[in-house]
Design a protein around this motif. Sequence first.
Motif, mmCIF file in Angstrom:
data_model
loop_
_atom_site.group_PDB
_atom_site.id
_atom_site.type_symbol
_atom_site.label_atom_id
_atom_site.label_comp_id
_atom_site.label_asym_id
_atom_site.label_seq_id
_atom_site.Cartn_x
_atom_site.Cartn_y
_atom_site.Cartn_z
ATOM 1 N N SER A 1 2.906 -7.896 11.608
ATOM 2 C CA SER A 1 2.778 -7.582 12.935
ATOM 3 C C SER A 1 3.024 -5.830 13.128
ATOM 4 C CB SER A 1 3.743 -8.340 14.015
ATOM 5 O OG SER A 1 5.182 -7.709 13.807
ATOM 6 N N MET A 2 3.478 -5.375 11.820
ATOM 7 C CA MET A 2 3.840 -3.933 12.045
ATOM 8 C C MET A 2 2.548 -3.040 11.620
ATOM 9 S SD MET A 2 7.950 -3.777 11.002
ATOM 10 C CE MET A 2 7.889 -1.656 11.061
ATOM 11 N N PRO A 3 2.075 -1.963 12.174
ATOM 12 C CA PRO A 3 1.054 -1.236 11.693
ATOM 13 C C PRO A 3 1.451 -0.423 10.399
ATOM 14 C CG PRO A 3 1.390 -0.632 13.812
ATOM 15 C CD PRO A 3 2.576 -1.629 13.389
ATOM 16 N N ILE A 4 0.779 -0.242 9.368
ATOM 17 C CA ILE A 4 1.126 0.357 8.126
ATOM 18 C C ILE A 4 1.604 1.787 8.065
ATOM 19 C CG2 ILE A 4 -0.924 1.551 7.305
ATOM 20 C CD1 ILE A 4 -0.174 0.330 4.606
ATOM 21 N N PHE A 5 1.380 2.561 9.113
ATOM 22 C CA PHE A 5 1.866 3.840 9.224
ATOM 23 C C PHE A 5 3.327 3.982 9.907
ATOM 24 C CE2 PHE A 5 -0.049 3.036 13.598
ATOM 25 C CZ PHE A 5 1.075 3.561 14.457
ATOM 26 N N LEU B 1 6.184 0.548 -1.604
ATOM 27 C CA LEU B 1 6.803 -0.298 -0.709
ATOM 28 C C LEU B 1 5.970 -0.536 0.452
ATOM 29 C CD1 LEU B 1 10.753 0.384 -1.088
ATOM 30 C CD2 LEU B 1 9.522 -1.424 -2.116
ATOM 31 N N SER B 2 5.680 0.584 1.281
ATOM 32 C CA SER B 2 4.969 0.721 2.372
ATOM 33 C C SER B 2 3.659 -0.256 2.316
ATOM 34 C CB SER B 2 4.505 2.068 2.726
ATOM 35 O OG SER B 2 5.484 2.937 2.893
ATOM 36 N N ILE B 3 2.920 -0.144 1.263
ATOM 37 C CA ILE B 3 1.787 -1.095 1.173
ATOM 38 C C ILE B 3 2.105 -2.480 0.649
ATOM 39 C CG2 ILE B 3 -0.246 -1.479 -0.192
ATOM 40 C CD1 ILE B 3 -0.697 1.662 -0.411
ATOM 41 N N VAL C 1 5.551 1.504 9.004
ATOM 42 C CA VAL C 1 6.272 1.189 7.965
ATOM 43 C C VAL C 1 6.463 2.219 6.982
ATOM 44 C CG1 VAL C 1 6.408 -0.439 5.989
ATOM 45 C CG2 VAL C 1 5.541 -1.161 7.949
ATOM 46 N N ALA C 2 5.651 3.181 6.887
ATOM 47 C CA ALA C 2 5.479 4.271 6.188
ATOM 48 C C ALA C 2 6.419 5.157 6.648
ATOM 49 C CB ALA C 2 4.235 4.740 5.717
ATOM 50 N N ILE C 3 6.324 5.436 8.122
ATOM 51 C CA ILE C 3 7.456 6.645 8.528
ATOM 52 C C ILE C 3 8.862 5.872 8.623
ATOM 53 C CG2 ILE C 3 7.620 7.555 10.855
ATOM 54 C CD1 ILE C 3 4.707 7.690 11.477
ATOM 55 N N VAL C 4 8.994 4.863 8.844
ATOM 56 C CA VAL C 4 10.260 4.206 9.049
ATOM 57 C C VAL C 4 10.820 4.329 7.597
ATOM 58 C CG1 VAL C 4 11.808 2.252 8.975
ATOM 59 C CG2 VAL C 4 10.000 2.629 10.973
ATOM 60 N N LEU C 5 10.046 4.162 6.622
ATOM 61 C CA LEU C 5 10.701 4.217 5.225
ATOM 62 C C LEU C 5 10.892 5.717 4.932
ATOM 63 C CD1 LEU C 5 8.510 1.617 3.036
ATOM 64 C CD2 LEU C 5 11.136 1.524 3.519
ATOM 65 N N LYS C 6 10.064 6.614 5.406
ATOM 66 C CA LYS C 6 10.246 7.839 4.987
ATOM 67 C C LYS C 6 11.611 8.614 5.572
ATOM 68 C CE LYS C 6 7.741 12.389 5.102
ATOM 69 N NZ LYS C 6 6.455 12.910 5.572
ATOM 70 N N VAL C 7 11.629 8.058 6.949
ATOM 71 C CA VAL C 7 12.855 8.482 7.792
ATOM 72 C C VAL C 7 14.234 8.212 7.095
ATOM 73 C CG1 VAL C 7 14.345 8.439 9.937
ATOM 74 C CG2 VAL C 7 11.651 8.914 9.909
ATOM 75 N N TYR C 8 14.397 6.892 6.647
ATOM 76 C CA TYR C 8 15.487 6.179 6.124
ATOM 77 C C TYR C 8 15.625 6.690 4.682
ATOM 78 C CZ TYR C 8 16.608 2.852 9.423
ATOM 79 O OH TYR C 8 17.100 2.180 10.740
ATOM 80 N N ILE D 1 -3.862 5.753 4.605
ATOM 81 C CA ILE D 1 -2.708 6.165 5.817
ATOM 82 C C ILE D 1 -1.386 6.576 5.033
ATOM 83 C CG2 ILE D 1 -1.364 5.446 7.899
ATOM 84 C CD1 ILE D 1 -3.840 3.488 8.405
ATOM 85 N N THR D 2 -1.082 5.821 4.202
ATOM 86 C CA THR D 2 0.110 6.108 3.424
ATOM 87 C C THR D 2 0.038 7.379 2.940
ATOM 88 O OG1 THR D 2 0.476 3.608 3.028
ATOM 89 C CG2 THR D 2 1.791 4.971 1.586
ATOM 90 N N GLU D 3 -0.797 7.632 2.033
ATOM 91 C CA GLU D 3 -1.078 9.010 1.174
ATOM 92 C C GLU D 3 -0.856 10.198 2.242
ATOM 93 O OE1 GLU D 3 -4.180 7.350 -2.113
ATOM 94 O OE2 GLU D 3 -4.724 9.003 -0.628
ATOM 95 N N ARG D 4 -1.316 9.942 3.571
ATOM 96 C CA ARG D 4 -1.086 11.048 4.408
ATOM 97 C C ARG D 4 0.276 11.283 4.885
ATOM 98 N NH1 ARG D 4 -4.594 14.537 3.907
ATOM 99 N NH2 ARG D 4 -4.354 15.497 6.108
ATOM 100 N N VAL D 5 0.937 10.015 5.196
ATOM 101 C CA VAL D 5 2.378 10.153 5.394
ATOM 102 C C VAL D 5 3.139 10.724 4.392
ATOM 103 C CG1 VAL D 5 4.253 8.812 6.042
ATOM 104 C CG2 VAL D 5 2.037 8.171 6.897
#
Length: 338
Positions: free
Chosen positions: A146-150, A210-212, A152-159, A280-284
């Motif tokens: 249910s989570m958009p991939i961007f 991990l994001s993908i 997930v990517a942003i949350v992982l980046k922040v942590y 999207i992940t590559e842009r993040v």
Amino acid sequence: MNLVFYILRRLAISIPILLIGSFLVFMMVAGAGDPLAELRTQPNINQESVDAIARELGLDKPLIPRYFDWLGGFLTGDWGISIAQGSAMEPVYPKIMSAFWVSIQLILGAEILALILGVAVGLLAAVKQYSAVDYMATTVAFLFFSMPIFCVAIVLKVYAIDLNEVIYNLGLSDVFGNPFLRTTSPESLEADGIGDFLIKYTGAFLLPTLSIMFISFAAYSRFQRSSMLETLNMDYVRTARAKGLTERRVIMRHAFRNALIPTTTLFSVNFVTVVTGAIITERVFNWNGMGAVLVEAVNKNDPNVMMGWVVVIAIAVIFANLIADLLYGILDPRIRVG
């Protein structure tokens, strides 16, 4: 020999599909706007110079001849040049291939991990239906599904930023590197020795992979669970149990392989979705992969780069589907290559 003919036949069928698709995409790209529009706004460039550049690039021709010029060049390895402002007329082929190599490492790594983990969790959840393991697997899968991939990517980046700070404060930066979890393309990394290479490249690949992986894992685990539950209720599985075979042998030798067939189909179909998620992940994470190339080409209305991008992705999708078809025969001997 049948296998060789099957592969050749599938590739032959794919050729007209690629031609029709490339023609339609070329028409849409050509109709998106004038590639030299930005050049025309330059005060130090007159109209005669712009017209000369258009003639040199073949942009003064009608659309149909322009398509066949592009197609002939593409088939002979001349994919044209990037005509966007600031690109210095860079050849398209090395630009696309360099970005594709970066992206394919990310996509394959994430998909292989997601498939292995998803199949294992789906199998376990089906065998232990309605248990705590099943409920936990279902909850985690629906959460990521249910989570958009961007997101997930942003949350992982922040942590990851917080974790890098913890590693630095604990004095472990000499061991893991500072920062260990990186948000830059692996192309920009320089390593001293094999140990430093492994640490830096692991840190660069870990977060986007991990994001993908999380998104694909959710789909694979749910699909595998559903397929496994359906297979376990088949008559031949009941017969195997009635013969006195152990439950482990019934599951692994009789049910598991057939239950993998729908997941294999999903794996091939999911390839396009993964490519979209990779953009999207590559842009993040600031990767210089196919996502960066596409966004730049669209923003600058660079037709040759957009065409090269679309055709390369289309070919990759065709090969992904071909591999899935070949796996069917391995998983189920009843399926024969005709």
